[in-house]
Design a protein around this motif. Structure first.
Motif, short mmCIF file in Angstrom:
data_model
loop_
_atom_site.label_atom_id
_atom_site.label_comp_id
_atom_site.label_asym_id
_atom_site.label_seq_id
_atom_site.Cartn_x
_atom_site.Cartn_y
_atom_site.Cartn_z
N ILE A 165 3.53 9.04 -5.58
CA ILE A 165 4.55 8.29 -6.29
C ILE A 165 5.15 7.30 -5.30
CG2 ILE A 165 6.79 8.42 -7.45
CD1 ILE A 165 5.94 11.27 -8.34
N LEU A 166 4.97 6.04 -5.56
CA LEU A 166 5.52 4.99 -4.71
C LEU A 166 6.89 4.59 -5.23
CD1 LEU A 166 5.56 2.58 -2.70
CD2 LEU A 166 4.12 1.33 -4.32
N LEU A 167 7.90 4.74 -4.37
CA LEU A 167 9.26 4.31 -4.68
C LEU A 167 9.63 3.22 -3.68
CD1 LEU A 167 10.96 7.78 -5.26
CD2 LEU A 167 10.12 6.20 -7.01
N GLN A 168 9.75 2.00 -4.15
CA GLN A 168 10.10 0.90 -3.26
C GLN A 168 11.61 0.89 -3.02
OE1 GLN A 168 6.68 -2.37 -4.16
NE2 GLN A 168 8.44 -2.42 -5.55
N ALA A 214 6.06 11.76 -2.83
CA ALA A 214 6.66 10.42 -2.92
C ALA A 214 6.58 9.77 -1.56
CB ALA A 214 8.12 10.52 -3.36
N ILE A 215 6.20 8.52 -1.54
CA ILE A 215 6.19 7.74 -0.30
C ILE A 215 7.09 6.52 -0.51
CG2 ILE A 215 4.84 6.45 1.39
CD1 ILE A 215 2.41 8.10 0.65
N ILE A 216 8.00 6.33 0.44
CA ILE A 216 8.92 5.20 0.42
C ILE A 216 8.62 4.35 1.64
CG2 ILE A 216 11.36 4.50 0.41
CD1 ILE A 216 11.97 7.39 -0.62
N PRO A 217 7.96 3.21 1.47
CA PRO A 217 7.64 2.36 2.62
C PRO A 217 8.83 1.47 2.97
CG PRO A 217 6.62 1.48 0.64
CD PRO A 217 7.40 2.69 0.22
N ALA A 218 9.26 1.52 4.21
CA ALA A 218 10.47 0.78 4.59
C ALA A 218 10.34 0.27 6.03
CB ALA A 218 11.71 1.67 4.46
N ARG A 219 9.86 -0.92 6.18
CA ARG A 219 9.75 -1.48 7.53
C ARG A 219 11.09 -2.11 7.93
NH1 ARG A 219 8.64 -6.96 7.88
NH2 ARG A 219 8.53 -8.04 5.88
N GLY A 220 11.22 -2.37 9.21
CA GLY A 220 12.50 -2.86 9.71
C GLY A 220 12.62 -4.36 9.80
N GLY A 221 11.54 -5.10 9.57
CA GLY A 221 11.55 -6.54 9.87
C GLY A 221 11.88 -7.45 8.73
N SER A 222 12.87 -7.13 7.92
CA SER A 222 13.25 -8.01 6.82
C SER A 222 13.88 -9.29 7.37
CB SER A 222 14.25 -7.31 5.90
OG SER A 222 14.73 -8.18 4.91
N LEU A 265 0.71 3.06 2.56
CA LEU A 265 0.46 4.29 1.81
C LEU A 265 -0.78 5.00 2.34
CD1 LEU A 265 1.17 3.18 -1.87
CD2 LEU A 265 2.78 3.95 -0.13
N LYS A 266 -1.83 4.23 2.59
CA LYS A 266 -3.07 4.82 3.10
C LYS A 266 -2.83 5.44 4.47
CE LYS A 266 -7.89 3.72 4.20
NZ LYS A 266 -8.94 2.68 4.24
N LEU A 302 -7.51 6.95 -4.86
CA LEU A 302 -7.54 5.50 -5.04
C LEU A 302 -6.89 4.78 -3.86
CD1 LEU A 302 -6.67 5.03 -8.83
CD2 LEU A 302 -8.88 4.73 -7.73
N ILE A 303 -5.76 5.33 -3.40
CA ILE A 303 -5.06 4.71 -2.28
C ILE A 303 -5.93 4.73 -1.03
CG2 ILE A 303 -3.08 5.00 -0.71
CD1 ILE A 303 -1.49 5.83 -3.23
N LEU A 304 -6.67 5.80 -0.84
CA LEU A 304 -7.59 5.86 0.30
C LEU A 304 -8.70 4.83 0.20
CD1 LEU A 304 -7.75 9.73 0.75
CD2 LEU A 304 -6.62 8.08 2.27
N ASP A 305 -8.90 4.29 -1.00
CA ASP A 305 -9.84 3.18 -1.21
C ASP A 305 -9.10 1.84 -1.29
OD1 ASP A 305 -12.20 4.66 -1.21
OD2 ASP A 305 -12.08 5.10 -3.35
N ASN A 306 -7.85 1.83 -0.83
CA ASN A 306 -7.02 0.61 -0.78
C ASN A 306 -6.66 0.06 -2.16
OD1 ASN A 306 -6.87 0.17 2.17
ND2 ASN A 306 -9.08 -0.10 1.98
#
Length: 220
Positions: free
Chosen positions: A100-103, A5-13, A85-86, A178-182
């Motif tokens: 598994i992408l969990l936003q 699982a990857i949870i992308p969470a940047r700080g710049g909201s 993700l890539k 697929l993710i490695l192919d964007n």
């Protein structure tokens, strides 16, 4: 070959500053997705948080996730999720088959969502699956000062509308290759229908946050 699982969470909201660490029902927003992943350890081998922010990093570690340090060049407002993700896959030194992408902005998910979706994903050997929900609203567009119905005719009952669906953001499962192919959602991705009130939660504003808080209080 692992499922992660990857949870992308940047700080710049900008619309809701520091939303990923804002407390929702007593826990940081990002923690809800980490905890959901942990509840599905029979499917998920490792949980990663991709972030450029020190506070998010520390909270994610406290809740048991591993960290992917996302470079600033991939942390801007216009940067697509697939780039995070890539980047994460390129930093992980194990063979990954499924991502598994969990936003974090979709913190509320039906309890059995991942199990049911992953069972179909594996059984049917799909390359990608994403969650959708049916829309029940009457849509139209403006042409000058005129409203032009899009999915109905004036006077038509809502229950007679032709079904339309929206990508609800609750869950994405995709082959790592697929993710490695964007690519997260290829043309042949399976749309997994979820008709649950949690599908209406996507936190971008304070009002969204308060709605999520209300739903949590009613469904706890």
């Amino acid at each position: 070959m692992k499922t992660i699982a990857i949870i992308p969470a940047r700080g710049g909201s900008k619309r809701l500053p520091k939303k990923n660490i804002k407390l929702l029902s007593g826990s940081p927003l990002i923690a809800h997705s980490i905890l959901y992943a942990q509840e599905n350890r029979n499917i998920i081998d490792e949980i990663y948080v991709s972030t450029d922010d020190l506070e998010i990093r520390n909270i994610a570690l406290q809740f048991g996730a591993k960290i992917i340090d996302r470079p600033q060049s991939l942390s801007g407002d216009l940067e697509p999720t697939v780039s995070a993700l890539k980047n994460a896959l390129e930093q992980i030194d194990v063979a990954v088959e499924n991502v598994i992408l969990l936003q974090p902005t979709n913190p509320l998910r039906p309890e059995n969502l991942l199990k049911e979706a992953f069972d179909i994903y594996e059984k049917e050997n799909y390359e990608s699956l994403f969650s959708i929900s049916r829309n029940h609203q009457k849509f139209g567009k403006l042409s000058g000062n005129k409203f032009v119905p899009f999915n109905y005719t004036i006077g038509q009952r809502s229950q007679d509308l032709e079904p339309l669906f929206f990508e609800n953001g609750l869950l994405y499962i995709t082959k790592a290759k697929l993710i490695l192919d964007n690519i997260i959602i290829p043309e042949n991705a399976f749309p997994f229908e979820v008709n649950h009130i949690f599908a209406n939660v996507d936190i971008d504003t304070q009002e969204d946050f308060e709605y999520a808080e209300y739903l949590l209080s009613k469904n706890s």
